[in-house]
Design a protein around this motif. Sequence first.
Motif, short mmCIF file in Angstrom:
data_model
loop_
_atom_site.label_atom_id
_atom_site.label_comp_id
_atom_site.label_asym_id
_atom_site.label_seq_id
_atom_site.Cartn_x
_atom_site.Cartn_y
_atom_site.Cartn_z
N ASN A 283 0.82 -1.21 0.00
CA ASN A 283 0.00 0.00 0.00
C ASN A 283 0.86 1.26 0.00
N HIS B 207 0.96 4.29 -2.78
CA HIS B 207 0.63 5.66 -2.39
C HIS B 207 1.78 6.63 -2.60
N ARG C 140 0.27 6.37 -11.12
CA ARG C 140 -0.57 5.34 -10.50
C ARG C 140 -1.39 4.64 -11.56
N PRO D 74 -4.87 1.13 -6.57
CA PRO D 74 -4.41 2.02 -5.51
C PRO D 74 -5.59 2.62 -4.77
#
Length: 183
Positions: free
Chosen positions: A137, A141, A148, A181
């Motif tokens: 994660n 991020h 992304r 994401p």
Amino acid sequence: MDKLRIYLVDDHKLFREGLKLLLSTQDFVRHIYEASNGREFIENLSFVDCDVVLMDIEMPEMNGIDATIEAMKMKPNLKIIVLSMYGDEQYYYKMIDAGAKGFLLKNSGIDKAVTAIQKVAEGESFFSEELLVNILNNMLHQRHPAERGHEVITVGVGEDLFGNRRRNGDRQSLRCITVLPLI
């Protein structure tokens, strides 16, 4: 598997004694050594033979990162599992660089601790699923928003996301998982 000699290194006496009590009931445990900090562990390491070390990170006098570095100089084949309350990547990378073979969060149950010890003793690695998910994660991020996109993680035949073998009757399948994401 031969019976194992385990070294617990943690500055919290109650945690250390509780884990020692739980591990002492396991058939695969031969002996459990204890140290309350990294310095005490390093000072006594040359006098004992141990198979697996469970090492805390944050301790007085000498932290787990420095203790792991020193221990690996003394015994390069030592198998160290990090015990931590932290799911933070910075500790993960430092401990892996120092030579740790596994990472177990302190909020894990005894069944995970047993699995971690057995896997690492057999020459494998073990990393808490929670930690791996946190790292994944964080990687997603930290990218620039324009970069992304979909991440494809290929899971081997008969394995789950964390590399654990799975059985599905007589069939095994290859799966691709798309991780989106979180925004």
